[in-house]
Design a protein around this motif. Structure first.
Motif, PDB file in Angstrom:
ATOM      1  N   VAL A  75      30.185 -38.587   1.758  1.00 47.53           N
ATOM      2  CA  VAL A  75      28.849 -38.486   2.358  1.00 47.53           C
ATOM      3  C   VAL A  75      28.228 -39.861   2.638  1.00 47.53           C
ATOM      4  O   VAL A  75      27.718 -40.089   3.737  1.00 47.53           O
ATOM      5  CB  VAL A  75      27.931 -37.620   1.469  1.00 47.53           C
ATOM      6  N   PRO A  76      28.270 -40.841   1.674  1.00 50.36           N
ATOM      7  CA  PRO A  76      27.711 -42.154   1.997  1.00 50.36           C
ATOM      8  C   PRO A  76      28.402 -42.809   3.190  1.00 50.36           C
ATOM      9  O   PRO A  76      27.747 -43.507   3.971  1.00 50.36           O
ATOM     10  CB  PRO A  76      27.966 -42.967   0.722  1.00 50.36           C
ATOM     11  N   GLN A  77      29.714 -42.571   3.345  1.00 49.13           N
ATOM     12  CA  GLN A  77      30.414 -43.170   4.486  1.00 49.13           C
ATOM     13  C   GLN A  77      29.881 -42.604   5.790  1.00 49.13           C
ATOM     14  O   GLN A  77      29.675 -43.340   6.772  1.00 49.13           O
ATOM     15  CB  GLN A  77      31.903 -42.909   4.371  1.00 49.13           C
ATOM     16  N   ALA A  78      29.651 -41.273   5.820  1.00 54.64           N
ATOM     17  CA  ALA A  78      29.098 -40.675   7.034  1.00 54.64           C
ATOM     18  C   ALA A  78      27.701 -41.215   7.304  1.00 54.64           C
ATOM     19  O   ALA A  78      27.340 -41.489   8.456  1.00 54.64           O
ATOM     20  CB  ALA A  78      29.069 -39.154   6.898  1.00 54.64           C
ATOM     21  N   LEU A  79      26.902 -41.414   6.232  1.00 52.41           N
ATOM     22  CA  LEU A  79      25.549 -41.960   6.396  1.00 52.41           C
ATOM     23  C   LEU A  79      25.602 -43.363   6.975  1.00 52.41           C
ATOM     24  O   LEU A  79      24.847 -43.707   7.888  1.00 52.41           O
ATOM     25  CB  LEU A  79      24.839 -42.003   5.039  1.00 52.41           C
ATOM     26  N   VAL A  80      26.520 -44.200   6.439  1.00 49.07           N
ATOM     27  CA  VAL A  80      26.581 -45.589   6.886  1.00 49.07           C
ATOM     28  C   VAL A  80      27.076 -45.664   8.323  1.00 49.07           C
ATOM     29  O   VAL A  80      26.616 -46.501   9.108  1.00 49.07           O
ATOM     30  CB  VAL A  80      27.462 -46.414   5.927  1.00 49.07           C
ATOM     31  N   LEU A  81      27.987 -44.751   8.686  1.00 44.93           N
ATOM     32  CA  LEU A  81      28.442 -44.676  10.072  1.00 44.93           C
ATOM     33  C   LEU A  81      27.245 -44.534  11.005  1.00 44.93           C
ATOM     34  O   LEU A  81      27.119 -45.232  12.017  1.00 44.93           O
ATOM     35  CB  LEU A  81      29.375 -43.472  10.203  1.00 44.93           C
ATOM     36  N   THR A  82      26.317 -43.641  10.618  1.00 41.54           N
ATOM     37  CA  THR A  82      25.107 -43.452  11.406  1.00 41.54           C
ATOM     38  C   THR A  82      24.246 -44.712  11.378  1.00 41.54           C
ATOM     39  O   THR A  82      23.757 -45.158  12.419  1.00 41.54           O
ATOM     40  CB  THR A  82      24.308 -42.274  10.835  1.00 41.54           C
ATOM     41  N   ALA A  83      24.087 -45.279  10.168  1.00 46.00           N
ATOM     42  CA  ALA A  83      23.178 -46.414  10.014  1.00 46.00           C
ATOM     43  C   ALA A  83      23.634 -47.616  10.827  1.00 46.00           C
ATOM     44  O   ALA A  83      22.821 -48.328  11.416  1.00 46.00           O
ATOM     45  CB  ALA A  83      23.061 -46.784   8.539  1.00 46.00           C
ATOM     46  N   ILE A  84      24.957 -47.846  10.886  1.00 40.74           N
ATOM     47  CA  ILE A  84      25.459 -48.999  11.635  1.00 40.74           C
ATOM     48  C   ILE A  84      25.121 -48.846  13.113  1.00 40.74           C
ATOM     49  O   ILE A  84      24.636 -49.779  13.770  1.00 40.74           O
ATOM     50  CB  ILE A  84      26.983 -49.144  11.438  1.00 40.74           C
ATOM     51  N   VAL A  85      25.372 -47.633  13.643  1.00 44.87           N
ATOM     52  CA  VAL A  85      25.139 -47.422  15.075  1.00 44.87           C
ATOM     53  C   VAL A  85      23.667 -47.580  15.411  1.00 44.87           C
ATOM     54  O   VAL A  85      23.297 -48.253  16.386  1.00 44.87           O
ATOM     55  CB  VAL A  85      25.655 -46.031  15.483  1.00 44.87           C
ATOM     56  N   ILE A  86      22.796 -46.984  14.574  1.00 44.78           N
ATOM     57  CA  ILE A  86      21.365 -47.124  14.831  1.00 44.78           C
ATOM     58  C   ILE A  86      20.949 -48.583  14.691  1.00 44.78           C
ATOM     59  O   ILE A  86      20.111 -49.080  15.438  1.00 44.78           O
ATOM     60  CB  ILE A  86      20.556 -46.229  13.863  1.00 44.78           C
ATOM     61  N   GLY A  87      21.583 -49.307  13.726  1.00 44.94           N
ATOM     62  CA  GLY A  87      21.276 -50.732  13.554  1.00 44.94           C
ATOM     63  C   GLY A  87      21.561 -51.523  14.810  1.00 44.94           C
ATOM     64  O   GLY A  87      20.779 -52.399  15.193  1.00 44.94           O
ATOM     65  N   VAL A  88      22.683 -51.206  15.478  1.00 44.54           N
ATOM     66  CA  VAL A  88      22.995 -51.905  16.733  1.00 44.54           C
ATOM     67  C   VAL A  88      21.920 -51.632  17.774  1.00 44.54           C
ATOM     68  O   VAL A  88      21.453 -52.549  18.460  1.00 44.54           O
ATOM     69  CB  VAL A  88      24.380 -51.459  17.251  1.00 44.54           C
ATOM     70  N   GLY A  89      21.490 -50.357  17.864  1.00 44.11           N
ATOM     71  CA  GLY A  89      20.457 -50.017  18.837  1.00 44.11           C
ATOM     72  C   GLY A  89      19.159 -50.764  18.555  1.00 44.11           C
ATOM     73  O   GLY A  89      18.537 -51.318  19.470  1.00 44.11           O
ATOM     74  N   VAL A  90      18.778 -50.822  17.273  1.00 43.19           N
ATOM     75  CA  VAL A  90      17.530 -51.499  16.901  1.00 43.19           C
ATOM     76  C   VAL A  90      17.628 -52.992  17.205  1.00 43.19           C
ATOM     77  O   VAL A  90      16.690 -53.602  17.729  1.00 43.19           O
ATOM     78  CB  VAL A  90      17.228 -51.253  15.409  1.00 43.19           C
ATOM     79  N   THR A  91      18.799 -53.598  16.898  1.00 43.99           N
ATOM     80  CA  THR A  91      18.972 -55.021  17.174  1.00 43.99           C
ATOM     81  C   THR A  91      18.861 -55.302  18.669  1.00 43.99           C
ATOM     82  O   THR A  91      18.205 -56.273  19.083  1.00 43.99           O
ATOM     83  CB  THR A  91      20.344 -55.496  16.654  1.00 43.99           C
ATOM     84  N   ALA A  92      19.482 -54.435  19.491  1.00 43.16           N
ATOM     85  CA  ALA A  92      19.409 -54.634  20.935  1.00 43.16           C
ATOM     86  C   ALA A  92      17.961 -54.545  21.410  1.00 43.16           C
ATOM     87  O   ALA A  92      17.522 -55.350  22.237  1.00 43.16           O
ATOM     88  CB  ALA A  92      20.267 -53.591  21.654  1.00 43.16           C
ATOM     89  N   LEU A  93      17.202 -53.595  20.855  1.00 41.51           N
ATOM     90  CA  LEU A  93      15.789 -53.469  21.231  1.00 41.51           C
ATOM     91  C   LEU A  93      15.007 -54.720  20.845  1.00 41.51           C
ATOM     92  O   LEU A  93      14.221 -55.241  21.638  1.00 41.51           O
ATOM     93  CB  LEU A  93      15.175 -52.271  20.505  1.00 41.51           C
ATOM     94  N   MET A  94      15.253 -55.228  19.599  1.00 39.62           N
ATOM     95  CA  MET A  94      14.531 -56.423  19.158  1.00 39.62           C
ATOM     96  C   MET A  94      14.844 -57.598  20.085  1.00 39.62           C
ATOM     97  O   MET A  94      13.944 -58.356  20.470  1.00 39.62           O
ATOM     98  CB  MET A  94      14.923 -56.768  17.715  1.00 39.62           C
ATOM     99  N   LEU A  95      16.119 -57.727  20.471  1.00 40.78           N
ATOM    100  CA  LEU A  95      16.502 -58.838  21.356  1.00 40.78           C
ATOM    101  C   LEU A  95      15.818 -58.705  22.712  1.00 40.78           C
ATOM    102  O   LEU A  95      15.350 -59.692  23.289  1.00 40.78           O
ATOM    103  CB  LEU A  95      18.025 -58.878  21.520  1.00 40.78           C
ATOM    104  N   ALA A  96      15.750 -57.456  23.218  1.00 42.72           N
ATOM    105  CA  ALA A  96      15.115 -57.258  24.527  1.00 42.72           C
ATOM    106  C   ALA A  96      13.639 -57.639  24.458  1.00 42.72           C
ATOM    107  O   ALA A  96      13.122 -58.330  25.351  1.00 42.72           O
ATOM    108  CB  ALA A  96      15.269 -55.801  24.959  1.00 42.72           C
ATOM    109  N   TYR A  97      12.947 -57.223  23.371  1.00 40.79           N
ATOM    110  CA  TYR A  97      11.530 -57.577  23.242  1.00 40.79           C
ATOM    111  C   TYR A  97      11.367 -59.083  23.051  1.00 40.79           C
ATOM    112  O   TYR A  97      10.433 -59.684  23.585  1.00 40.79           O
ATOM    113  CB  TYR A  97      10.895 -56.815  22.083  1.00 40.79           C
ATOM    114  N   ALA A  98      12.291 -59.698  22.287  1.00 38.41           N
ATOM    115  CA  ALA A  98      12.213 -61.145  22.100  1.00 38.41           C
ATOM    116  C   ALA A  98      12.317 -61.851  23.443  1.00 38.41           C
ATOM    117  O   ALA A  98      11.599 -62.818  23.715  1.00 38.41           O
ATOM    118  CB  ALA A  98      13.319 -61.621  21.154  1.00 38.41           C
ATOM    119  N   TYR A  99      13.198 -61.345  24.309  1.00 32.57           N
ATOM    120  CA  TYR A  99      13.337 -61.959  25.634  1.00 32.57           C
ATOM    121  C   TYR A  99      12.036 -61.825  26.411  1.00 32.57           C
ATOM    122  O   TYR A  99      11.589 -62.765  27.072  1.00 32.57           O
ATOM    123  CB  TYR A  99      14.487 -61.301  26.395  1.00 32.57           C
ATOM    124  N   LYS A 100      11.423 -60.636  26.331  1.00 31.43           N
ATOM    125  CA  LYS A 100      10.160 -60.431  27.048  1.00 31.43           C
ATOM    126  C   LYS A 100       9.088 -61.397  26.540  1.00 31.43           C
ATOM    127  O   LYS A 100       8.329 -61.974  27.324  1.00 31.43           O
ATOM    128  CB  LYS A 100       9.689 -58.983  26.850  1.00 31.43           C
TER     129      LYS A 100
END
Lengths: 118, 234
Positions: A75-100
């Motif tokens: 179960v923790p592995q499945a949770l982390v699988l989700t967390a990593i993917v969402i982390g990438v999305g959040v990082t991309a959003l932060m970078l886009a706002y930083a650029y703005k």
């Protein structure tokens, strides 16, 4: 083993928080957040680890009948699988706002952005 | 200085909480009830050799659909935020880049298809080996990143990427609905035969669903990379 991985994870979280709180540059803050993110993932995976057991994949060595006694917690592995993917999305959003923000003020210093300060 | 002091106090507090957690942590000797259920029932109910995949795609399939939606939203907002008020760079305003050199150009053209093939392998075998749609999609996007690093002026067709993304998302939901009508519930994988444990054509609809997730995630990451690259003032 689990304690070592967990201690490393907690340390990474603390390093990430320290970086996010003390750095003035927005890009450095984003990198600090990703470090803390990795730390959280490491801690969750370490919680699922059990000594002397193997990965939760069924094959000739781990038959469905013996699985419950031979695998680590999936179960923790499945949770982390989700967390990593969402982390990438959040990082991309932060970078886009930083650029703005950079586009607006031509600076990445957090001290330049005083609109929300009180 | 006072700010740094407050930050250090905050960190010490959080660190103390972590230390208590760490010192009081005792690893389980046995699987807990949830994990035991998954370990005992995955083989006969889902037919997937990789239990993590069974959890992600079927047991908690609705959560994964939500996760894919969050990722889609993130990619859409990145595209929206970055495309606002940007003029397309004309050939005259672009500064001349030095050529990347024979090694990088040929190497990236040689490696990118192989990397993408590895990505496809990872998501097609997601129910048998470690890996799956999200990992395979990330590997595919890393192939795109290699192409973008070798040639920053390369332009990917956003239309093609978003069509691939929407199509795989739509098919994902359609397969979920098929499970609702033909099997036990939304995203139930058993409307296709479960097959023999460990063979490629097993676990019902899981290989299909994970391949669609892989394509969708690969397209989303690629569109994020393309959007972020196009912000460079060339």
């Amino acid at each position: 083993m689990a304690h070592l991985a967990m201690a490393t994870g907690f340390l990474l979280i603390l390093i990430g928080f320290y970086g996010a709180l003390t750095n003035r540059n927005i890009l450095r803050m984003i990198v600090a957040f990703t470090v803390a993110d990795s730390g959280v993932n490491l801690v969750i995976v370490a919680i699922g680890y059990m000594r002397g057991r193997t990965a939760p994949i069924l094959d000739a060595a781990v038959t469905p009948a013996t699985a419950a006694a031979r695998i680590i917690d999936p179960v923790p592995q499945a949770l982390v699988l989700t967390a990593i993917v969402i982390g990438v999305g959040v990082t991309a959003l932060m970078l886009a706002y930083a650029y703005k923000l950079y586009e607006k003020k031509r600076s990445l210093d957090i001290g330049e952005f005083t609109e929300l300060k009180w | 200085m006072i700010k740094r002091f407050i930050a250090l106090v905050l960190l010490l507090t959080v660190g103390a909480i972590f230390a208590v957690l760490l010192l009081g942590y005792e690893p389980d000797a046995e699987l807990n009830a949830t994990a035991r259920y998954y370990a005992d029932h995955t083989a006969q109910d889902i037919g997937s050799a990789n239990i993590v995949t069974a959890i992600v795609v079927t047991y908690r399939g609705l959560d994964t659909l939500g996760e894919v939606t969050v990722l889609f939203l993130a990619a859409a907002i990145v595209g929206l935020v970055l495309s606002q008020g940007r003029q397309p760079a004309s050939a005259a305003t672009r500064r001349n880049l030095t050529p990347v050199g024979e090694l990088l150009a040929t190497g990236s053209r040689f490696l990118a298809p192989l990397i993408m093939l590895l990505g496809v392998y990872i998501f097609v075998n997601g129910h048998l080996t470690p890996g799956g749609g999200f990992q395979g999609g990330a590997v595919i996007a890393s192939g795109m990143l290699l192409l973008l690093l070798a040639d920053p002026l390369k332009h990917f067709s956003h239309g093609l990427i978003s069509m691939l993304e929407s199509l795989s998302g739509l098919l994902y939901v359609a397969i979920g609905l098929l499970g609702l009508f033909l099997a036990g519930g939304f995203l139930d994988n058993r409307f296709l035969p479960i097959g023999e444990l460990g063979s490629l054509a097993s676990a019902g609809a899981i290989p299909l669903i994970y391949s669609l997730i892989g394509l969708k995630v690969g397209a989303e990451f690629s569109s994020m990379l393309a959007s972020l690259t196009e912000t460079e003032e060339l």
